[in-house]
Design a protein around this motif. Structure first.
Motif, PDB file in Angstrom:
ATOM      1  N   MET A   1     -57.857  31.968  -7.198  1.00  0.00           N
ATOM      2  CA  MET A   1     -58.132  31.433  -5.888  1.00  0.00           C
ATOM      3  C   MET A   1     -59.354  30.549  -5.980  1.00  0.00           C
ATOM      4  O   MET A   1     -60.233  30.757  -6.808  1.00  0.00           O
ATOM      5  N   ALA A   2     -59.383  29.557  -5.149  1.00  0.00           N
ATOM      6  CA  ALA A   2     -60.517  28.635  -5.097  1.00  0.00           C
ATOM      7  C   ALA A   2     -61.675  29.302  -4.355  1.00  0.00           C
ATOM      8  O   ALA A   2     -61.496  30.246  -3.598  1.00  0.00           O
ATOM      9  N   SER A   3     -62.870  28.775  -4.567  1.00  0.00           N
ATOM     10  CA  SER A   3     -64.065  29.340  -3.939  1.00  0.00           C
ATOM     11  C   SER A   3     -64.252  28.774  -2.533  1.00  0.00           C
ATOM     12  O   SER A   3     -63.672  27.737  -2.184  1.00  0.00           O
ATOM     13  N   ILE A 105     -54.327  26.615   1.424  1.00  0.00           N
ATOM     14  CA  ILE A 105     -53.180  27.244   0.761  1.00  0.00           C
ATOM     15  C   ILE A 105     -52.857  26.510  -0.546  1.00  0.00           C
ATOM     16  O   ILE A 105     -52.651  27.133  -1.592  1.00  0.00           O
ATOM     17  N   LEU A 106     -52.841  25.191  -0.495  1.00  0.00           N
ATOM     18  CA  LEU A 106     -52.517  24.403  -1.689  1.00  0.00           C
ATOM     19  C   LEU A 106     -53.563  24.578  -2.783  1.00  0.00           C
ATOM     20  O   LEU A 106     -53.212  24.702  -3.964  1.00  0.00           O
ATOM     21  N   LEU A 107     -54.845  24.605  -2.421  1.00  0.00           N
ATOM     22  CA  LEU A 107     -55.880  24.810  -3.437  1.00  0.00           C
ATOM     23  C   LEU A 107     -55.751  26.189  -4.085  1.00  0.00           C
ATOM     24  O   LEU A 107     -55.926  26.322  -5.300  1.00  0.00           O
ATOM     25  N   ASP A 108     -55.464  27.204  -3.284  1.00  0.00           N
ATOM     26  CA  ASP A 108     -55.274  28.537  -3.867  1.00  0.00           C
ATOM     27  C   ASP A 108     -54.050  28.577  -4.776  1.00  0.00           C
ATOM     28  O   ASP A 108     -54.035  29.317  -5.768  1.00  0.00           O
ATOM     29  N   MET A 109     -53.047  27.782  -4.485  1.00  0.00           N
ATOM     30  CA  MET A 109     -51.859  27.724  -5.342  1.00  0.00           C
ATOM     31  C   MET A 109     -52.135  26.954  -6.636  1.00  0.00           C
ATOM     32  O   MET A 109     -51.459  27.158  -7.637  1.00  0.00           O
ATOM     33  N   THR A 118     -49.631  36.953  -8.753  1.00  0.00           N
ATOM     34  CA  THR A 118     -50.360  35.680  -8.720  1.00  0.00           C
ATOM     35  C   THR A 118     -49.801  34.785  -7.618  1.00  0.00           C
ATOM     36  O   THR A 118     -48.627  34.832  -7.295  1.00  0.00           O
ATOM     37  N   GLY A 119     -50.683  33.983  -7.057  1.00  0.00           N
ATOM     38  CA  GLY A 119     -50.289  33.028  -6.024  1.00  0.00           C
ATOM     39  C   GLY A 119     -50.567  33.541  -4.626  1.00  0.00           C
ATOM     40  O   GLY A 119     -51.392  34.439  -4.426  1.00  0.00           O
ATOM     41  N   PHE A 131     -46.260  32.647  -4.432  1.00  0.00           N
ATOM     42  CA  PHE A 131     -45.965  31.375  -5.074  1.00  0.00           C
ATOM     43  C   PHE A 131     -47.262  30.744  -5.571  1.00  0.00           C
ATOM     44  O   PHE A 131     -48.292  30.818  -4.907  1.00  0.00           O
ATOM     45  N   ALA A 132     -47.163  30.104  -6.728  1.00  0.00           N
ATOM     46  CA  ALA A 132     -48.283  29.345  -7.291  1.00  0.00           C
ATOM     47  C   ALA A 132     -47.686  28.182  -8.070  1.00  0.00           C
ATOM     48  O   ALA A 132     -46.524  28.241  -8.498  1.00  0.00           O
ATOM     49  N   PHE A 133     -48.466  27.128  -8.224  1.00  0.00           N
ATOM     50  CA  PHE A 133     -47.994  26.023  -9.046  1.00  0.00           C
ATOM     51  C   PHE A 133     -47.962  26.486 -10.506  1.00  0.00           C
ATOM     52  O   PHE A 133     -48.775  27.306 -10.918  1.00  0.00           O
ATOM     53  N   PRO A 134     -47.031  25.960 -11.300  1.00  0.00           N
ATOM     54  CA  PRO A 134     -46.901  26.434 -12.679  1.00  0.00           C
ATOM     55  C   PRO A 134     -48.105  26.072 -13.552  1.00  0.00           C
ATOM     56  O   PRO A 134     -48.357  26.715 -14.553  1.00  0.00           O
ATOM     57  N   ILE A 135     -48.852  25.052 -13.159  1.00  0.00           N
ATOM     58  CA  ILE A 135     -50.035  24.639 -13.912  1.00  0.00           C
ATOM     59  C   ILE A 135     -51.242  24.755 -12.999  1.00  0.00           C
ATOM     60  O   ILE A 135     -51.246  24.198 -11.896  1.00  0.00           O
ATOM     61  N   SER A 136     -52.247  25.472 -13.452  1.00  0.00           N
ATOM     62  CA  SER A 136     -53.478  25.615 -12.686  1.00  0.00           C
ATOM     63  C   SER A 136     -54.441  24.498 -13.076  1.00  0.00           C
ATOM     64  O   SER A 136     -54.709  24.300 -14.262  1.00  0.00           O
TER      65      SER A 136
END
Length: 185
Positions: A1-3, A105-109, A118-119, A131-136
């Protein structure tokens, strides 16, 4: 997750995207818009407080329903109508609020998540899957061993570089799309 710093930066850059629009500045002062941007961009993390209040555990419900596009839509509508009663804000203010909430939401993904699952539950109530993007592209905060640690510091430094870069890319794309639409007319 983002800060919270990363989410606040995203809110600030979304503010910069609209601050040149005189219609926005007629509705609210720049100071109120910046404060609103930072609060709404961090609002999904209210689940930390809710988790502590109801379960005596800050992370009990983190990344769940408050990180949903569906819930975000209704929260932004409520905020919009509350602000509309207080101040006659235009309808496109709602779109701005949605952009702020959804940026969280998008930054956390996009952030690395070491916690299972995860996600985020971005499609709640339709599914409870995460859900999360496949590449962090962002490091993730970790609370194992406390909040103050080198990996969290490095995550914040990375966000201070990546989020402005992402904002410039999005701004460039929107300007080119707008320029292309004007040339068609």
């Amino acid at each position: 997750m983002a800060s919270p710093i990363g989410h606040s930066l995203a809110g600030y850059f979304i503010f910069l995207g609209v601050c040149k629009n005189p219609r926005f500045l007629q509705a609210c002062s720049s100071k109120k818009l910046i404060i609103t941007a930072i609060i709404i961009a961090n609002l999904p993390d209210i689940d930390f407080i809710l988790g502590y209040l109801f379960y005596n555990d800050f992370s009990a419900i983190h990344r769940q329903f408050t990180h949903s596009f569906f819930v975000g839509f209704f929260v932004c509508i409520i905020i919009y109508f509350f602000l509309r009663v207080y101040n006659k804000i235009p309808y496109y203010f709602l779109v701005w609020l949605l952009g702020l909430y959804f940026s969280h939401i998008l930054l956390d993904m996009l952030a690395y998540d070491a916690n299972f699952p995860t996600g985020v539950q971005c499609f709640f109530p339709f599914t409870s899957h995460y859900f999360a993007f496949p590449i962090s592209i962002l490091g993730g905060l970790t609370f194992t061993g406390g909040i103050i640690q080198l990996s969290n510091f490095l995550t914040v430094l990375q966000e201070m570089f990546v989020i402005p870069l992402l904002s410039l890319i999005v701004l460039f794309l929107f300007k080119n799309i707008r320029k292309h639409e004007k040339s068609k007319n």
